[in-house]
Design a protein around this motif. Structure first.
Motif, PDB file in Angstrom:
ATOM      1  N   GLU A 100       0.820  -1.214   0.000  1.00  0.00           N
ATOM      2  CA  GLU A 100       0.000   0.000   0.000  1.00  0.00           C
ATOM      3  C   GLU A 100       0.850   1.259   0.000  1.00  0.00           C
ATOM      4  O   GLU A 100       0.412   2.317  -0.462  1.00  0.00           O
ATOM      5  N   ASN A 101       2.039   1.177   0.569  1.00  0.00           N
ATOM      6  CA  ASN A 101       2.992   2.282   0.518  1.00  0.00           C
ATOM      7  C   ASN A 101       4.392   1.697   0.369  1.00  0.00           C
ATOM      8  O   ASN A 101       4.568   0.473   0.288  1.00  0.00           O
ATOM      9  N   ARG A 102       5.395   2.552   0.330  1.00  0.00           N
ATOM     10  CA  ARG A 102       6.766   2.096   0.108  1.00  0.00           C
ATOM     11  C   ARG A 102       7.211   1.111   1.180  1.00  0.00           C
ATOM     12  O   ARG A 102       7.854   0.102   0.894  1.00  0.00           O
ATOM     13  N   GLN A 103       6.852   1.396   2.437  1.00  0.00           N
ATOM     14  CA  GLN A 103       7.310   0.538   3.519  1.00  0.00           C
ATOM     15  C   GLN A 103       6.659  -0.837   3.477  1.00  0.00           C
ATOM     16  O   GLN A 103       7.302  -1.844   3.822  1.00  0.00           O
ATOM     17  N   GLU A 207       2.174   4.747   7.950  1.00  0.00           N
ATOM     18  CA  GLU A 207       2.547   6.142   8.200  1.00  0.00           C
ATOM     19  C   GLU A 207       4.043   6.378   8.033  1.00  0.00           C
ATOM     20  O   GLU A 207       4.521   7.502   8.157  1.00  0.00           O
ATOM     21  N   ILE A 208       4.788   5.319   7.735  1.00  0.00           N
ATOM     22  CA  ILE A 208       6.241   5.426   7.611  1.00  0.00           C
ATOM     23  C   ILE A 208       6.627   6.082   6.286  1.00  0.00           C
ATOM     24  O   ILE A 208       6.123   5.712   5.232  1.00  0.00           O
ATOM     25  N   ASN A 209       7.545   7.045   6.346  1.00  0.00           N
ATOM     26  CA  ASN A 209       7.982   7.759   5.146  1.00  0.00           C
ATOM     27  C   ASN A 209       9.392   7.387   4.702  1.00  0.00           C
ATOM     28  O   ASN A 209       9.730   7.512   3.522  1.00  0.00           O
ATOM     29  N   GLY A 210      10.224   6.953   5.629  1.00  0.00           N
ATOM     30  CA  GLY A 210      11.605   6.635   5.295  1.00  0.00           C
ATOM     31  C   GLY A 210      11.985   5.247   5.766  1.00  0.00           C
ATOM     32  O   GLY A 210      11.530   4.779   6.816  1.00  0.00           O
ATOM     33  N   SER A 211      12.846   4.565   5.009  1.00  0.00           N
ATOM     34  CA  SER A 211      13.220   3.182   5.328  1.00  0.00           C
ATOM     35  C   SER A 211      13.839   3.036   6.703  1.00  0.00           C
ATOM     36  O   SER A 211      13.677   2.002   7.356  1.00  0.00           O
ATOM     37  N   ALA A 212      14.581   4.041   7.138  1.00  0.00           N
ATOM     38  CA  ALA A 212      15.284   3.935   8.415  1.00  0.00           C
ATOM     39  C   ALA A 212      14.371   4.161   9.618  1.00  0.00           C
ATOM     40  O   ALA A 212      14.743   3.835  10.746  1.00  0.00           O
ATOM     41  N   GLU A 213      13.188   4.699   9.379  1.00  0.00           N
ATOM     42  CA  GLU A 213      12.297   5.043  10.486  1.00  0.00           C
ATOM     43  C   GLU A 213      11.948   3.850  11.361  1.00  0.00           C
ATOM     44  O   GLU A 213      12.036   3.927  12.594  1.00  0.00           O
ATOM     45  N   PRO A 214      11.535   2.691  10.796  1.00  0.00           N
ATOM     46  CA  PRO A 214      11.251   1.538  11.654  1.00  0.00           C
ATOM     47  C   PRO A 214      12.470   1.095  12.455  1.00  0.00           C
ATOM     48  O   PRO A 214      12.349   0.682  13.615  1.00  0.00           O
TER      49      PRO A 214
END
Length: 257
Positions: A100-103, A207-214
């Motif tokens: 559904e999104n990039r993440q 809601e995650i926008n960047g790969s490093a966020e998780p």
């Protein structure tokens, strides 16, 4: 082991094209081919998993499936191109479905990779719409992750940075010496990073926008390495024109890489 996860499932709506940006052809080759070749050629990359909609699987595979089998030796001109494509055939591990999104696309790729790779595998995440991936950046990311849970390239902020609470007026001045712009590719340990993403299911991961966020949210040890300003993402028509100029100005053998 290092497995590249190439994200090629985006629709590229901001570019205003009927064809997703990663599949637009520049000088006879689709945009995704530049970084795909770079990954396939690099000695630090052991395998490649590609996130792509099923409607594009044939296009991607057709680009290399007719390549002649070549040995491990140096070639030039047309033979060199055939050798590069054979490297892709050899390292290709499979397709993963876009999310559904990039993440979520990343999570799908991680789950597929988990079926054939151990938990201590490093996953090298890159966007197909970032075609200017250099061999040096690949090596820097892999080596930067050694001894850590992951690594990501960053660029220092050159401009003065301000905060705003309403998007209309300045609320404060930020210390730009402590602020960095994150880039792709990012590298993470498969086991820890997969768990970090699964912990955000079912809603927060959307809601995650960047790969490093998780990874940051999970307390993973992610090292920073110098980024590459030339490794830009094609998002707008201006970006596409910039890349086209790079390709046109490069020699035929280099193809802009």
């Amino acid at each position: 082991m290092n497995i590249a996860l190439l994200l090629s499932g985006g629709t590229g709506v901001r570019l205003g094209s009927n064809v997703p940006k990663q599949y637009i052809e520049i000088s006879g080759c689709p945009v995704f081919s530049w970084c795909l070749e770079a990954l396939a050629e690099h000695e630090d990359i052991d395998g490649i998993q590609i996130v792509a909609d099923s409607s594009w699987h044939g296009t991607i595979k057709a680009w290399w499936e007719n390549s002649a089998v070549k040995g491990e030796q140096e070639f030039s001109g047309k033979e060199q191109e055939l050798y590069k494509k054979e490297q892709i055939r050899r390292k290709f591990r499979g397709f993963s479905a876009p999310g559904e999104n990039r993440q979520m696309s990343i999570l799908h790729g991680l789950l597929d990779i988990q079926s054939y790779a151990p938990e201590d595998t490093y996953i090298f995440i890159h966007d197909a719409a970032r075609p200017c991936l250099s061999a040096k950046q690949i090596a820097d990311c892999i080596r930067g992750a050694a001894g850590h849970d992951g690594a990501m390239p960053v660029l220092p902020m050159k401009d003065t940075v301000y905060s705003s609470l309403d998007g209309k007026t300045i609320a404060g001045l930020l210390d730009r010496s402590t602020i960095y712009a994150g880039q792709a590719p990012e590298v993470f340990l498969l086991g820890k990073y997969l768990k970090a993403n699964q912990a955000l299911l079912p809603e927060k991961i959307l809601e995650i926008n960047g790969s490093a966020e998780p990874a940051v949210m999970a307390g993973m040890d992610v090292a920073m390495i110098p980024g590459d300003e030339g490794n830009f993402k094609i998002t707008t028509k201006a970006d596409l024109e910039r890349f086209t100029q790079i390709v046109v100005q490069a020699s035929p053998d280099e193809k802009g890489r």
